[in-house]
Design an enzyme around this catalytic site. Structure first.
Site, short mmCIF file in Angstrom:
data_model
loop_
_atom_site.label_atom_id
_atom_site.label_comp_id
_atom_site.label_asym_id
_atom_site.label_seq_id
_atom_site.Cartn_x
_atom_site.Cartn_y
_atom_site.Cartn_z
N ASP A 24 0.79 -1.25 0.00
CA ASP A 24 0.00 0.00 0.00
C ASP A 24 0.82 1.29 0.00
O ASP A 24 0.46 2.25 0.70
CB ASP A 24 -0.98 0.00 1.19
CG ASP A 24 -1.95 -1.17 1.18
OD1 ASP A 24 -1.90 -1.97 0.23
OD2 ASP A 24 -2.75 -1.28 2.12
N LYS A 129 -6.73 -4.71 -3.08
CA LYS A 129 -7.35 -5.41 -1.94
C LYS A 129 -8.33 -4.47 -1.24
O LYS A 129 -8.03 -3.30 -1.03
CB LYS A 129 -6.27 -5.89 -0.96
CG LYS A 129 -5.44 -4.79 -0.30
CD LYS A 129 -4.39 -5.40 0.60
CE LYS A 129 -3.55 -4.41 1.34
NZ LYS A 129 -4.27 -3.55 2.28
N CYS A 162 -2.07 -2.48 7.82
CA CYS A 162 -2.09 -3.42 6.69
C CYS A 162 -0.87 -4.33 6.65
O CYS A 162 -0.98 -5.49 6.22
CB CYS A 162 -2.25 -2.65 5.39
SG CYS A 162 -3.89 -1.91 5.24
N1 TIU Z 1 -2.59 0.39 4.27
C1 TIU Z 1 -3.04 0.68 5.49
O1 TIU Z 1 -2.35 0.46 6.49
N2 TIU Z 1 -4.28 1.28 5.56
C2 TIU Z 1 -4.68 2.07 6.60
O2 TIU Z 1 -5.82 2.52 6.62
N3 TIU Z 1 -3.75 2.36 7.57
C3 TIU Z 1 -3.88 3.25 8.61
O3 TIU Z 1 -2.97 3.27 9.44
N4 TIU Z 1 -4.94 4.05 8.67
#
Ligand code: TIU
Length: 220
Positions: A24, A129, A162
């Site tokens: 991400d 995802k 994530c």
């Molecule tokens: N990719 C991921 O970690 N999505 C989140 O929403 N992370 C947060 O820490 N908000």
């Protein structure tokens, strides 16, 4: 066999059976005006790891390892976004709302794309995802099985959301997992530190941790 000076002890992997899973590294989490900022976070913390993540990806790609990039995002009609995710909390903008980089966390919009420095290269695998974990509602498990992958190196954001969720999913599926300490980041430094500590506690209950330099040294 590559041998990484890792915690809690040496991590060994065959590059041909190992994938880097970069979680991400999207504009919506790392740049101003995206989802991370709407949640009230200081996104500048995350931008600092981009050069290190690039070094890890470039070196592992050159070593013939499988490179997988994930993106947390949703269909334009939001049919794959649970109402609980859409409505929870009090963000200034919600998933699907129009923002500076297009609709927040919607596949195909500028904000859901990767930061330019980490754009996928030829031969890399990109997965979208809808959840925090990369095994939920994706073909990741099938892809790893078909490629004969047994070991996973993790980087990306955010460490305790994530990245940790995916690493725990992978650990329960039998993968030997290593968290690359300086190729992952959190909006909360104390949560990153706690995640690294809990991954390698109890003899490596979730896996191993090591810095990028130790992985590159192991690759020679
Ligand atoms: N990719 C991921 O970690 N999505 C989140 O929403 N992370 C947060 O820490 N908000």
């Amino acid at each position: 066999m590559a041998k990484v000076n890792a915690q809690p002890y040496t991590y060994e992997f065959e590059p041909a059976k190992t994938a880097v899973v970069m979680i991400d590294m999207q504009r919506d989490f790392i740049l101003h005006g995206g989802f991370g900022e709407t949640l009230g976070n200081n996104v500048d913390l995350l931008a600092a790891i981009v050069p290190t993540a690039k070094k890890l990806l470039d070196s592992c790609r050159a070593a013939g390892m499988t490179i997988i990039h994930t993106k947390e995002c949703h269909r334009p009609d939001l049919a794959d976004c649970p109402p609980s995710k859409l409505t929870r909390g009090n963000p200034t903008l919600r998933i699907g709302d129009a923002a500076a980089m297009g609709r927040i966390l919607i596949d195909g919009e500028e904000g859901s794309d990767f930061v330019p420095e980490l754009a996928p290269q030829s031969g890399d695998i990109v997965l979208t995802k809808p959840g925090k974990g990369a095994f939920y509602a994706t073909p990741l498990g099938d892809i790893l099985r078909l490629k004969g992958i047994t070991h996973l190196l993790f980087g990306g954001v955010t460490t305790e959301v994530c990245v940790q969720t995916t690493m725990r999913e992978a650990n329960d599926r039998g993968y030997e997992c290593l968290l690359v300490e300086d190729a992952t980041e959190s909006y909360f430094p104390e949560f990153k530190a706690a995640t690294i500590a809990m991954v390698r506690a109890q003899g490596g209950i979730v896996g191993w941790t090591a810095p990028t330099g130790a992985v590159l040294a192991a690759l020679g």
